[in-house]
Scaffold this motif. Structure first.
Motif, mmCIF file in Angstrom:
data_model
loop_
_atom_site.group_PDB
_atom_site.id
_atom_site.type_symbol
_atom_site.label_atom_id
_atom_site.label_comp_id
_atom_site.label_asym_id
_atom_site.label_seq_id
_atom_site.Cartn_x
_atom_site.Cartn_y
_atom_site.Cartn_z
ATOM 1 N N ARG A 248 152.510 33.430 -15.105
ATOM 2 C CA ARG A 248 152.058 32.523 -14.060
ATOM 3 C C ARG A 248 152.600 31.142 -14.335
ATOM 4 O O ARG A 248 152.622 30.686 -15.473
ATOM 5 C CB ARG A 248 150.539 32.422 -14.037
ATOM 6 C CG ARG A 248 149.873 33.582 -13.412
ATOM 7 C CD ARG A 248 148.468 33.176 -13.048
ATOM 8 N NE ARG A 248 147.977 34.157 -12.113
ATOM 9 C CZ ARG A 248 146.726 34.383 -11.885
ATOM 10 N NH1 ARG A 248 145.804 33.694 -12.500
ATOM 11 N NH2 ARG A 248 146.358 35.290 -11.021
ATOM 12 N N SER A 249 152.970 30.476 -13.278
ATOM 13 C CA SER A 249 153.374 29.083 -13.367
ATOM 14 C C SER A 249 152.263 28.259 -12.736
ATOM 15 O O SER A 249 151.682 28.654 -11.729
ATOM 16 C CB SER A 249 154.681 28.881 -12.605
ATOM 17 O OG SER A 249 155.022 27.522 -12.597
ATOM 18 N N CYS A 250 151.939 27.131 -13.333
ATOM 19 C CA CYS A 250 150.867 26.317 -12.782
ATOM 20 C C CYS A 250 151.121 24.845 -13.036
ATOM 21 O O CYS A 250 151.836 24.465 -13.957
ATOM 22 C CB CYS A 250 149.516 26.733 -13.342
ATOM 23 S SG CYS A 250 149.444 26.859 -15.114
ATOM 24 N N THR A 251 150.535 24.038 -12.175
ATOM 25 C CA THR A 251 150.562 22.601 -12.378
ATOM 26 C C THR A 251 149.348 22.231 -13.203
ATOM 27 O O THR A 251 148.331 22.924 -13.186
ATOM 28 C CB THR A 251 150.544 21.854 -11.035
ATOM 29 O OG1 THR A 251 149.396 22.258 -10.297
ATOM 30 C CG2 THR A 251 151.808 22.150 -10.241
ATOM 31 N N PRO B 146 150.973 14.418 -15.752
ATOM 32 C CA PRO B 146 151.176 15.701 -15.091
ATOM 33 C C PRO B 146 152.161 16.566 -15.885
ATOM 34 O O PRO B 146 153.179 16.067 -16.380
ATOM 35 C CB PRO B 146 151.740 15.333 -13.723
ATOM 36 C CG PRO B 146 152.221 13.934 -13.828
ATOM 37 C CD PRO B 146 151.524 13.300 -14.993
ATOM 38 N N ILE B 147 151.823 17.843 -16.025
ATOM 39 C CA ILE B 147 152.703 18.798 -16.697
ATOM 40 C C ILE B 147 152.833 20.039 -15.827
ATOM 41 O O ILE B 147 152.034 20.275 -14.922
ATOM 42 C CB ILE B 147 152.196 19.193 -18.108
ATOM 43 C CG1 ILE B 147 150.856 19.930 -18.042
ATOM 44 C CG2 ILE B 147 152.133 17.993 -19.024
ATOM 45 C CD1 ILE B 147 150.396 20.531 -19.376
ATOM 46 N N THR B 148 153.843 20.828 -16.117
ATOM 47 C CA THR B 148 154.016 22.147 -15.521
ATOM 48 C C THR B 148 154.042 23.140 -16.667
ATOM 49 O O THR B 148 154.647 22.875 -17.708
ATOM 50 C CB THR B 148 155.327 22.224 -14.713
ATOM 51 O OG1 THR B 148 155.257 21.242 -13.669
ATOM 52 C CG2 THR B 148 155.540 23.600 -14.118
ATOM 53 N N MET B 149 153.377 24.277 -16.469
ATOM 54 C CA MET B 149 153.264 25.258 -17.545
ATOM 55 C C MET B 149 153.504 26.655 -17.002
ATOM 56 O O MET B 149 153.041 26.999 -15.916
ATOM 57 C CB MET B 149 151.863 25.167 -18.167
ATOM 58 C CG MET B 149 151.674 25.989 -19.407
ATOM 59 S SD MET B 149 150.113 25.476 -20.185
ATOM 60 C CE MET B 149 150.159 26.467 -21.644
ATOM 61 N N LEU B 150 154.263 27.446 -17.745
ATOM 62 C CA LEU B 150 154.495 28.849 -17.437
ATOM 63 C C LEU B 150 153.876 29.653 -18.570
ATOM 64 O O LEU B 150 154.246 29.479 -19.735
ATOM 65 C CB LEU B 150 155.988 29.159 -17.332
ATOM 66 C CG LEU B 150 156.348 30.632 -17.147
ATOM 67 C CD1 LEU B 150 155.790 31.178 -15.848
ATOM 68 C CD2 LEU B 150 157.846 30.826 -17.207
ATOM 69 N N PHE C 114 156.097 21.474 -19.929
ATOM 70 C CA PHE C 114 156.870 20.242 -20.011
ATOM 71 C C PHE C 114 156.166 19.156 -19.221
ATOM 72 O O PHE C 114 155.462 19.429 -18.252
ATOM 73 C CB PHE C 114 158.320 20.422 -19.549
ATOM 74 C CG PHE C 114 158.477 20.901 -18.134
ATOM 75 C CD1 PHE C 114 158.484 20.007 -17.073
ATOM 76 C CD2 PHE C 114 158.642 22.250 -17.874
ATOM 77 C CE1 PHE C 114 158.627 20.454 -15.772
ATOM 78 C CE2 PHE C 114 158.793 22.708 -16.575
ATOM 79 C CZ PHE C 114 158.790 21.807 -15.516
ATOM 80 N N TYR C 115 156.329 17.948 -19.714
ATOM 81 C CA TYR C 115 155.845 16.796 -18.972
ATOM 82 C C TYR C 115 156.765 16.623 -17.773
ATOM 83 O O TYR C 115 157.991 16.609 -17.922
ATOM 84 C CB TYR C 115 155.866 15.540 -19.844
ATOM 85 C CG TYR C 115 154.867 15.596 -20.975
ATOM 86 C CD1 TYR C 115 153.572 15.136 -20.794
ATOM 87 C CD2 TYR C 115 155.218 16.121 -22.213
ATOM 88 C CE1 TYR C 115 152.642 15.191 -21.815
ATOM 89 C CE2 TYR C 115 154.303 16.181 -23.251
ATOM 90 C CZ TYR C 115 153.014 15.716 -23.041
ATOM 91 O OH TYR C 115 152.105 15.786 -24.066
ATOM 92 N N ASP C 116 156.203 16.526 -16.577
ATOM 93 C CA ASP C 116 157.019 16.442 -15.368
ATOM 94 C C ASP C 116 157.993 15.265 -15.428
ATOM 95 O O ASP C 116 159.108 15.361 -14.923
ATOM 96 C CB ASP C 116 156.130 16.331 -14.131
ATOM 97 C CG ASP C 116 155.336 17.610 -13.883
ATOM 98 O OD1 ASP C 116 155.574 18.626 -14.577
ATOM 99 O OD2 ASP C 116 154.460 17.591 -13.000
ATOM 100 N N VAL D 201 143.004 18.896 -21.199
ATOM 101 C CA VAL D 201 144.017 19.666 -20.479
ATOM 102 C C VAL D 201 143.322 20.400 -19.347
ATOM 103 O O VAL D 201 142.238 20.962 -19.553
ATOM 104 C CB VAL D 201 144.711 20.699 -21.394
ATOM 105 C CG1 VAL D 201 145.731 21.516 -20.617
ATOM 106 C CG2 VAL D 201 145.353 20.035 -22.589
ATOM 107 N N GLN D 202 143.931 20.406 -18.164
ATOM 108 C CA GLN D 202 143.386 21.161 -17.047
ATOM 109 C C GLN D 202 144.535 21.777 -16.267
ATOM 110 O O GLN D 202 145.452 21.080 -15.863
ATOM 111 C CB GLN D 202 142.551 20.272 -16.138
ATOM 112 C CG GLN D 202 141.874 21.059 -15.056
ATOM 113 C CD GLN D 202 140.786 20.245 -14.383
ATOM 114 O OE1 GLN D 202 140.004 19.601 -15.044
ATOM 115 N NE2 GLN D 202 140.743 20.295 -13.070
#
Length: 95
Positions: free
Chosen positions: A6-9, A16-20, A34-36, A90-91
């Motif tokens: 899953r990929s999520c913001t 803001p980060i994006t995580m897979l 990664f940090y956006d 973290v959320q």
């Protein structure tokens, strides 16, 4: 076993980060975030223990320390804490 993911913001502190997140049937997880703003991948490895995802960054910092992320799922949101030189909330909002 084939992994699923899953990929999520998300947010780490005020950033803001994006995580897979990739997972397998045996409750082992790998992830990258990664940090956006910077877009440099930070790999993680972890396990599900007591309804909590416990991740460790797989690339240590220059001092040889591996930082951690501990997350719990509630109402479609993974939330918890990033543990390093300081702790940050973290959320992650799951799609």
């Amino acid at each position: 076993m084939a992994g699923r993911g899953r990929s999520c913001t998300a947010s780490l502190g005020n950033n803001p980060i994006t995580m897979l997140i990739q997972y397998s049937d045996d409750k082992h997880y790998t992830a990258v975030y990664f940090y956006d703003k910077h877009r440099k991948a930070i790999p993680l490895s972890g396990d599900l223990k007591n309804n909590q995802l416990e991740f460790t960054e797989t690339n240590p910092d220059p001092e040889g320390k591996n930082y951690k992320m501990e997350l719990k799922l509630k109402d479609g949101v993974l939330s918890g804490v990033w543990i390093g030189k300081k702790n940050y909330p973290v959320q992650l909002q799951l799609p």
